[in-house]
Write a protein that holds these residues in place. Sequence first.
Motif, PDB file in Angstrom:
ATOM      1  N   SER A 117     -72.738 -59.588 -68.970  1.00 21.46           N
ATOM      2  CA  SER A 117     -73.182 -60.978 -68.858  1.00 21.46           C
ATOM      3  C   SER A 117     -74.223 -61.254 -69.941  1.00 21.46           C
ATOM      4  O   SER A 117     -74.801 -60.333 -70.504  1.00 21.46           O
ATOM      5  N   VAL A 118     -74.438 -62.536 -70.194  1.00 19.40           N
ATOM      6  CA  VAL A 118     -75.440 -62.937 -71.182  1.00 19.40           C
ATOM      7  C   VAL A 118     -76.287 -64.032 -70.559  1.00 19.40           C
ATOM      8  O   VAL A 118     -75.794 -65.111 -70.266  1.00 19.40           O
ATOM      9  N   PHE A 129     -70.854 -66.445 -83.609  1.00 16.99           N
ATOM     10  CA  PHE A 129     -71.519 -65.713 -82.531  1.00 16.99           C
ATOM     11  C   PHE A 129     -71.164 -66.329 -81.182  1.00 16.99           C
ATOM     12  O   PHE A 129     -70.771 -65.628 -80.243  1.00 16.99           O
ATOM     13  N   ASN A 130     -71.269 -67.654 -81.090  1.00 19.84           N
ATOM     14  CA  ASN A 130     -70.955 -68.339 -79.831  1.00 19.84           C
ATOM     15  C   ASN A 130     -69.483 -68.186 -79.453  1.00 19.84           C
ATOM     16  O   ASN A 130     -69.155 -68.031 -78.272  1.00 19.84           O
ATOM     17  N   ASP A 131     -68.588 -68.212 -80.445  1.00 20.07           N
ATOM     18  CA  ASP A 131     -67.158 -68.015 -80.169  1.00 20.07           C
ATOM     19  C   ASP A 131     -66.898 -66.620 -79.603  1.00 20.07           C
ATOM     20  O   ASP A 131     -66.131 -66.457 -78.653  1.00 20.07           O
ATOM     21  N   THR A 174     -65.590 -65.172 -70.832  1.00 21.16           N
ATOM     22  CA  THR A 174     -64.356 -65.583 -70.160  1.00 21.16           C
ATOM     23  C   THR A 174     -63.691 -64.396 -69.483  1.00 21.16           C
ATOM     24  O   THR A 174     -63.305 -64.455 -68.316  1.00 21.16           O
ATOM     25  N   ASP A 175     -63.540 -63.314 -70.224  1.00 23.20           N
ATOM     26  CA  ASP A 175     -62.938 -62.077 -69.692  1.00 23.20           C
ATOM     27  C   ASP A 175     -63.517 -60.935 -70.512  1.00 23.20           C
ATOM     28  O   ASP A 175     -63.054 -60.662 -71.622  1.00 23.20           O
ATOM     29  N   PHE A 176     -64.530 -60.271 -69.972  1.00 27.62           N
ATOM     30  CA  PHE A 176     -65.271 -59.279 -70.735  1.00 27.62           C
ATOM     31  C   PHE A 176     -64.369 -58.182 -71.301  1.00 27.62           C
ATOM     32  O   PHE A 176     -64.426 -57.875 -72.487  1.00 27.62           O
TER      33      PHE A 176
END
Length: 151
Positions: free
Chosen positions: A47-48, A78-80, A87-89
């Motif tokens: 998580s972030v 970075f954000n992408d 979404t799905d680690f």
Amino acid sequence: MALWNKLRDSTQNMQTQLMAKKNDLKSGAFRDASMAMCALVAAADGSVDPSERQRTASLIATNEVLQNFPADDLQRRFNDYLAKLTTDFDFGKVSILQDIGKAKKKPAEARAVIQIGIIIGGADGNFDDAEKAVVREACHAVGLSPTEFDL
């Protein structure tokens, strides 16, 4: 305290090494792999949180080696990458490790990407086990031994 001093000295040494190679680190593969690495380390625990995202974004913006590239472009990439991970680690991690692996063709870039991951991971003074684990995986993706980086 000694561990923190060792980590700080190690990251400062890595930053110095990166600066010496700054003019060689201008390819798109390096840019993408670096942003992928930053996102992977930021999300290493799955998580972030917003403060972690902000701290990493700030480090990206102020890292002299990464100033070879437009800051808004780095931020978008970075954000992408973070979006893939949030979404799905597990699936996102596979995709990101493939992008990091593109730096494998140039050993200097591959080492620089790993060093950036260590610098980002150690920025808060705690290069934790989850962060070390993803950097080790990135080492394998670029064909470098984790032991070269004391991982």
